[in-house]
Design an enzyme around this catalytic site. Structure first.
Site, PDB file in Angstrom:
ATOM      1  N   ASP A  78      -8.016  -5.174  -0.611  1.00 33.04           N
ATOM      2  CA  ASP A  78      -8.406  -6.074  -1.583  1.00 33.04           C
ATOM      3  C   ASP A  78      -8.013  -7.592  -1.371  1.00 33.04           C
ATOM      4  OD1 ASP A  78      -9.651  -4.160  -3.490  1.00 33.04           O
ATOM      5  OD2 ASP A  78      -7.463  -3.477  -3.626  1.00 33.04           O
ATOM      6  N   HIS A 130       0.716  -1.363  -0.069  1.00 32.86           N
ATOM      7  CA  HIS A 130       0.110  -0.215  -0.058  1.00 32.86           C
ATOM      8  C   HIS A 130       0.896   1.156  -0.192  1.00 32.86           C
ATOM      9  CE1 HIS A 130      -3.121   2.824   1.286  1.00 32.86           C
ATOM     10  NE2 HIS A 130      -3.949   2.009   0.643  1.00 32.86           N
TER      11      HIS A 130
HETATM   12  C1  LIG Z   1      -0.538  -0.563  -3.799  1.00 31.72           C
HETATM   13  C2  LIG Z   1       0.705  -0.258  -4.691  1.00 31.72           C
HETATM   14  C3  LIG Z   1       0.273   0.065  -6.203  1.00 31.72           C
HETATM   15  C4  LIG Z   1       1.615   0.883  -4.056  1.00 31.72           C
HETATM   16  O1  LIG Z   1       2.611   1.301  -4.950  1.00 31.72           O
HETATM   17  P1  LIG Z   1       3.837   2.219  -4.484  1.00 31.72           P
HETATM   18  O2  LIG Z   1       3.454   2.963  -3.239  1.00 31.72           O
HETATM   19  O3  LIG Z   1       4.040   3.002  -5.712  1.00 31.72           O
HETATM   20  O4  LIG Z   1       4.912   1.079  -4.129  1.00 31.72           O
HETATM   21  P2  LIG Z   1       5.956   0.809  -5.013  1.00 31.72           P
HETATM   22  O5  LIG Z   1       5.390   0.095  -6.204  1.00 31.72           O
HETATM   23  O6  LIG Z   1       6.963   1.836  -5.610  1.00 31.72           O
HETATM   24  O7  LIG Z   1       6.609  -0.581  -4.444  1.00 31.72           O
HETATM   25  C5  LIG Z   1       7.548  -0.466  -3.345  1.00 31.72           C
HETATM   26  C6  LIG Z   1       8.480  -1.419  -3.146  1.00 31.72           C
HETATM   27  O8  LIG Z   1       7.805  -2.620  -2.841  1.00 31.72           O
HETATM   28  C7  LIG Z   1       7.443  -3.647  -3.727  1.00 31.72           C
HETATM   29  N1  LIG Z   1       6.142  -3.798  -3.903  1.00 31.72           N
HETATM   30  C8  LIG Z   1       5.176  -3.054  -3.492  1.00 31.72           C
HETATM   31  N2  LIG Z   1       4.039  -3.950  -3.672  1.00 31.72           N
HETATM   32  C9  LIG Z   1       4.343  -4.940  -4.036  1.00 31.72           C
HETATM   33  C10 LIG Z   1       3.376  -6.207  -4.410  1.00 31.72           C
HETATM   34  N3  LIG Z   1       2.076  -6.176  -4.302  1.00 31.72           N
HETATM   35  N4  LIG Z   1       4.131  -7.204  -4.771  1.00 31.72           N
HETATM   36  C11 LIG Z   1       5.513  -7.296  -4.811  1.00 31.72           C
HETATM   37  N5  LIG Z   1       6.426  -6.421  -4.553  1.00 31.72           N
HETATM   38  C12 LIG Z   1       5.847  -5.378  -4.122  1.00 31.72           C
HETATM   39  C13 LIG Z   1       8.031  -3.002  -5.229  1.00 31.72           C
HETATM   40  O9  LIG Z   1       8.325  -3.942  -6.111  1.00 31.72           O
HETATM   41  C14 LIG Z   1       8.932  -1.977  -4.458  1.00 31.72           C
HETATM   42  O10 LIG Z   1      10.127  -2.663  -4.155  1.00 31.72           O
HETATM   43  P3  LIG Z   1      11.552  -2.332  -4.708  1.00 31.72           P
HETATM   44  O11 LIG Z   1      11.832  -1.108  -3.790  1.00 31.72           O
HETATM   45  O12 LIG Z   1      12.362  -3.311  -4.334  1.00 31.72           O
HETATM   46  O13 LIG Z   1      11.672  -1.849  -6.174  1.00 31.72           O
HETATM   47  C15 LIG Z   1       1.649  -1.655  -4.816  1.00 31.72           C
HETATM   48  O14 LIG Z   1       1.879  -1.874  -3.706  1.00 31.72           O
HETATM   49  C16 LIG Z   1       0.968  -2.368  -5.749  1.00 31.72           C
HETATM   50  O15 LIG Z   1       1.063  -2.480  -6.792  1.00 31.72           O
HETATM   51  N6  LIG Z   1       0.217  -3.535  -5.160  1.00 31.72           N
HETATM   52  C17 LIG Z   1      -0.406  -4.631  -5.803  1.00 31.72           C
HETATM   53  C18 LIG Z   1      -1.852  -4.046  -6.223  1.00 31.72           C
HETATM   54  C19 LIG Z   1      -2.879  -3.846  -5.230  1.00 31.72           C
HETATM   55  O16 LIG Z   1      -2.894  -4.710  -4.219  1.00 31.72           O
HETATM   56  N7  LIG Z   1      -3.353  -2.361  -5.195  1.00 31.72           N
HETATM   57  C20 LIG Z   1      -4.503  -2.284  -4.383  1.00 31.72           C
HETATM   58  C21 LIG Z   1      -4.060  -1.099  -3.234  1.00 31.72           C
HETATM   59  S1  LIG Z   1      -5.248  -0.897  -1.969  1.00 31.72           S
END
Ligand SMILES: CC(C)(COP(=O)(O)OP(=O)(O)OC[C@H]1O[C@@H](n2cnc3c(N)ncnc32)[C@H](O)[C@@H]1OP(=O)(O)O)[C@@H](O)C(=O)NCCC(=O)NCCS
Length: 378
Positions: A315, A264
């Site tokens: 989710d 998140h």
């Molecule tokens: C929610 C979300 C979009 C937040 O994104 P964000 O704040 O931009 O975070 P980032 O995508 O930059 O992730 C930060 C780090 O955690 C990792 N990470 C975050 N969510 C992850 C996941 N669901 N699975 C694997 N790795 C994940 C990223 O790869 C990144 O790692 P790194 O620093 O080694 O590259 C992201 O966690 C995600 O894509 N989750 C899955 C989709 C989801 O469940 N969305 C609903 C949110 S309520």
């Protein structure tokens, strides 16, 4: 020459504060979610979704009279124009439901003669109409694509029960209704999330309520936002068994894949909505005699916490809850939209009460000073 002197943008607007709000607060460091002063743990299971609608729209929980009036109003507002029903029924049956709902909400605006009336009374009325009608258009689209007769809304039922009735054509049990109602309560609002922000950007131009909610639906659809719940069930099916979880997660992480329902932007500890959903998913799975999905989910969550220090989000377990209730996977995100319409419309009203155009800037990273070369010389 590029503009190297400008400050770097906050990628994804992380850490940027876009507005003051009295509606909800996401305390990511301690895993707390507050709606208008109430901790979500205080509300979930104690109040109905309609109480939360009133809370978000009026900043206080309703008394008995206010609650009864709201229920009557929402029941009356479930009738939608025949023209919108015709549009829904003419959409290709393969249309993803979120696209259908986005189109239907836009159409509802076209059929509402008050859509451009910006008086406060009219805006509030439109907000309640949308809260009542988004579930109706969802159910109509779903029934029609299956070739089933449309079920007329039942004004005597609450929001959660009416939706289940209109989708399934049978009255839900008290347990089903209560489960769905808690899901609605948990999804109603969530600070400056992406879809809420887009609704506020749209209304800040003094566009209209229907346009703002249409924008928000388009934003919620994506798998990084509301679309993740559908992704969770797809993932569980792809993995197939509890024994396959460890290997699948290791492979996915090695390939730098995102695991749906995990992580998140704001919560750095457990999403406070997740335990409520997890508990409901556990109960429903054991009632169904099909514990596999919840067992797989728990193992994925455990692995992601140990390996990446990432927690399950809203989710992750809501997917198993809806799945166990027999709801088709591609209606999971629409259910999120149905509930979040209360939050979106409350934010729209709040934005209008103290509006200023939302217009950030960008850092230009392209070249300057280019000269036009005649087309035959390019
Ligand atoms: C929610 C979300 C979009 C937040 O994104 P964000 O704040 O931009 O975070 P980032 O995508 O930059 O992730 C930060 C780090 O955690 C990792 N990470 C975050 N969510 C992850 C996941 N669901 N699975 C694997 N790795 C994940 C990223 O790869 C990144 O790692 P790194 O620093 O080694 O590259 C992201 O966690 C995600 O894509 N989750 C899955 C989709 C989801 O469940 N969305 C609903 C949110 S309520």
């Amino acid at each position: 020459m590029t503009n190297t002197a400008a400050p770097a943008p906050a990628k994804g607007l992380e850490g940027v504060i876009a507005a003051n709000t009295r509606l909800s607060d996401v305390r990511g460091d301690i895993g707390q979610l507050i709606y208008c002063g109430y901790d979500i743990n205080e509300l979930a299971g104690k109040v109905a979704y309609e109480d939360v609608v009133h809370l978000l729209h009026h900043n206080h929980l309703p008394n008995a009279k206010e609650l009864a009036e709201l229920k009557v109003t929402l029941g009356q507002f479930r009738e939608i124009p025949q023209g919108v029903i015709d549009i829904i029924c003419k959409l290709p049956k393969e249309t993803p439901p979120m696209n259908a709902i986005r189109t239907a909400v836009s159409a509802l605006g076209c059929f509402d003669t008050t859509s451009e009336d910006d008086s406060q009374h009219s805006q509030r009325r439109k907000a309640l109409r949308l809260i009542a009608q988004v579930p109706v258009v969802t159910a109509y689209f779903h029934r029609n694509r299956q070739g089933l007769p449309l079920i007329h809304p039942d004004a005597k039922l609450g929001e959660a029960a009416n939706f289940l009735w209109m989708v399934n054509g049978t009255k839900p049990t008290k347990d089903m209704e209560a489960t769905m109602d808690v899901c609605y309560v948990l999804h109603a609002d969530h600070g400056m999330n992406a879809s809420t922000f887009s609704a506020r950007v749209t209304i800040a131009t003094l566009s209209d309520m229907y346009s703002a909610v249409t924008t928000a639906i388009g934003t919620l659809k994506g798998p990084l936002h509301g679309g993740a719940n559908e992704g969770v069930i797809k993932m569980l099916h792809e993995i197939g068994s509890l024994e396959a979880v460890d290997g699948w997660v290791a492979d996915a992480l090695a390939q730098k894949k995102k695991i749906m329902g995990i992580g998140h932007r704001v919560y750095k500890v457990l999403d406070p909505r997740a335990p409520h959903l997890k508990k409901m998913a556990q109960i429903l799975s054991s009632q169904l005699g099909e514990p596999k999905w919840i067992q797989m989910s728990e193992r994925i969550a455990e692995l992601m916490l140990t390996k990446k220090n990432l927690h399950a989000n809203v989710d992750f377990y809501s997917a198993t809850v809806y799945y166990s209730l027999g709801i088709p996977t591609d209606l999971f995100t629409p259910i999120f939209a149905i509930s979040r319409t209360s939050g979106w419309t409350a934010h729209v009203l709040e934005q209008l009460a103290d509006n200023r155009l939302i217009r950030p800037q960008s850092v230009y990273t392209g070249p300057v000073g280019l000269k036009v070369v005649p087309v035959e010389q390019r």
